[in-house]
Design an enzyme around this catalytic site. Structure first.
Site, PDB file in Angstrom:
ATOM      1  N   GLY A  18       0.812  -1.199   0.000  1.00 33.22           N
ATOM      2  CA  GLY A  18       0.000   0.000   0.000  1.00 33.22           C
ATOM      3  C   GLY A  18       0.852   1.258   0.000  1.00 33.22           C
ATOM      4  O   GLY A  18       0.549   2.240  -0.704  1.00 33.22           O
TER       5      GLY A  18
ATOM      6  N   LYS B 203       2.366   1.758  -3.426  1.00 32.28           N
ATOM      7  CA  LYS B 203       1.360   2.312  -4.339  1.00 32.28           C
ATOM      8  C   LYS B 203       1.220   3.817  -4.151  1.00 32.28           C
ATOM      9  O   LYS B 203       1.193   4.581  -5.123  1.00 32.28           O
ATOM     10  CB  LYS B 203       0.019   1.617  -4.103  1.00 32.28           C
ATOM     11  CG  LYS B 203      -1.121   2.172  -4.953  1.00 32.28           C
ATOM     12  CD  LYS B 203      -2.438   1.501  -4.599  1.00 32.28           C
ATOM     13  CE  LYS B 203      -3.595   2.133  -5.390  1.00 32.28           C
ATOM     14  NZ  LYS B 203      -4.896   1.503  -5.029  1.00 32.28           N
TER      15      LYS B 203
ATOM     16  N   TYR C 165       4.979 -20.398   7.722  1.00 33.80           N
ATOM     17  CA  TYR C 165       6.017 -19.737   6.932  1.00 33.80           C
ATOM     18  C   TYR C 165       5.801 -19.970   5.440  1.00 33.80           C
ATOM     19  O   TYR C 165       5.805 -19.020   4.647  1.00 33.80           O
ATOM     20  CB  TYR C 165       7.393 -20.245   7.363  1.00 33.80           C
ATOM     21  CG  TYR C 165       8.538 -19.581   6.631  1.00 33.80           C
ATOM     22  CD1 TYR C 165       8.789 -18.221   6.800  1.00 33.80           C
ATOM     23  CD2 TYR C 165       9.355 -20.308   5.781  1.00 33.80           C
ATOM     24  CE1 TYR C 165       9.836 -17.603   6.139  1.00 33.80           C
ATOM     25  CE2 TYR C 165      10.409 -19.693   5.118  1.00 33.80           C
ATOM     26  CZ  TYR C 165      10.642 -18.345   5.298  1.00 33.80           C
ATOM     27  OH  TYR C 165      11.673 -17.731   4.634  1.00 33.80           O
TER      28      TYR C 165
ATOM     29  N   TYR D  88      -1.188  -6.547  -6.586  1.00 28.09           N
ATOM     30  CA  TYR D  88      -0.896  -5.115  -6.632  1.00 28.09           C
ATOM     31  C   TYR D  88      -0.221  -4.737  -7.951  1.00 28.09           C
ATOM     32  O   TYR D  88      -0.438  -3.642  -8.471  1.00 28.09           O
ATOM     33  CB  TYR D  88      -0.017  -4.699  -5.451  1.00 28.09           C
ATOM     34  CG  TYR D  88      -0.808  -4.198  -4.268  1.00 28.09           C
ATOM     35  CD1 TYR D  88      -0.886  -2.842  -3.983  1.00 28.09           C
ATOM     36  CD2 TYR D  88      -1.497  -5.084  -3.435  1.00 28.09           C
ATOM     37  CE1 TYR D  88      -1.626  -2.375  -2.902  1.00 28.09           C
ATOM     38  CE2 TYR D  88      -2.233  -4.637  -2.355  1.00 28.09           C
ATOM     39  CZ  TYR D  88      -2.296  -3.276  -2.101  1.00 28.09           C
ATOM     40  OH  TYR D  88      -3.040  -2.823  -1.042  1.00 28.09           O
TER      41      TYR D  88
ATOM     42  N   THR E 247      21.051 -19.244   2.368  1.00 30.79           N
ATOM     43  CA  THR E 247      22.125 -18.268   2.260  1.00 30.79           C
ATOM     44  C   THR E 247      22.893 -18.235   3.577  1.00 30.79           C
ATOM     45  O   THR E 247      22.313 -18.369   4.650  1.00 30.79           O
ATOM     46  CB  THR E 247      21.553 -16.877   1.945  1.00 30.79           C
ATOM     47  OG1 THR E 247      20.751 -16.958   0.757  1.00 30.79           O
ATOM     48  CG2 THR E 247      22.656 -15.854   1.720  1.00 30.79           C
TER      49      THR E 247
END
Length: 224
Positions: free
Chosen positions: A8, A11, A51, A65, A81
């Site tokens: 949001g 945006k 998860y 979005y 990683t």
């Protein structure tokens, strides 16, 4: 909710948004190695599902979005990683093995140790994320090192690096533990001109030096 709030914000201010997703979206994969087109094999009510499904939902929100509000999103699916300055006791397998070997404790292997993972050095990941954000492709992109190791093979590399007398302690396997994990990075190589450069045997000593210094200095905290 955090992803939703940040989308949001992106945006409202016209920002490019990076979602650091995970290889866990593939669950216990039936496809090997895993391509970005693979939809995964996830237990939606299992112990790991909070998860796994949380990251899958975050990808859904990002794409909604992107399609519905023209937010520029970039999605990276990050595979295991490691590197310096990680938390000493974060529960990740490389951290566990390294810290245990330095402390002269047995390295804990869950199950039979034949499950596989791929391990990328942190600087390779950073290069991949920068390439993703500077490029024009949404993704998702697998960012990981396709070098594949069993847990027992990883333990042997840690022994070679730290202490040849280190021992292994086997424990019951955890629920829904993926049997195999290896990224197909063809898409990242083609569209981002990215691939990892540092092998496990090159990167692990750099992590070990940092862990050894902090452990021997008595810094058992959460990293620097």
């Amino acid at each position: 909710m955090g992803t939703l709030n940040m989308l949001g914000l992106a945006k409202r201010v016209g920002a490019r948004f990076l979602l650091t997703s995970t290889s866990e979206v593939y669950g216990d994969p039936l496809e090997h190695p895993q391509k970005e087109t693979y939809w995964g094999n996830v237990n939606p009510i299992g112990e790991r599902s909070c998860y796994d499904e949380g990251k899958r939902t975050a990808e859904t929100l990002a794409m909604d979005y992107n399609r519905g509000a023209d937010v520029e999103v970039r999605i990276a699916r990050i595979f295991n990683t490691y590197g310096p300055r990680m938390c000493l006791d974060d529960g990740r397998v490389v951290s566990n093995f390294v810290a245990q070997a330095i402390r002269k404790q047995p390295m804990t292997v869950y199950g039979d140790g034949k499950q596989t993972r791929s391990f990328q050095y942190v600087s390779d990941l950073v290069d991949g994320l920068v390439a993703l954000m500077e490029g024009e492709h949404v993704g998702p992109f697998n960012l990981g090192n396709p070098g594949e190791f069993t847990m027992l093979e990883l333990a042997e590399v840690v022994k070679e690096t730290i202490d040849s007398s280190a021992t292994i302690e086997f424990r019951p396997n955890t629920a829904d533990d993926p049997h195999k994990r290896k990224p197909d990075i063809s898409k990242a190589k083609e569209l981002l001109n990215w691939e990892p450069k540092i092998s496990l045997r090159e990167g692990l000593p750099l992590m070990v030096n940092d862990f050894r210094n902090r452990i021997l200095e008595g810094d058992e905290g959460r990293g620097l």
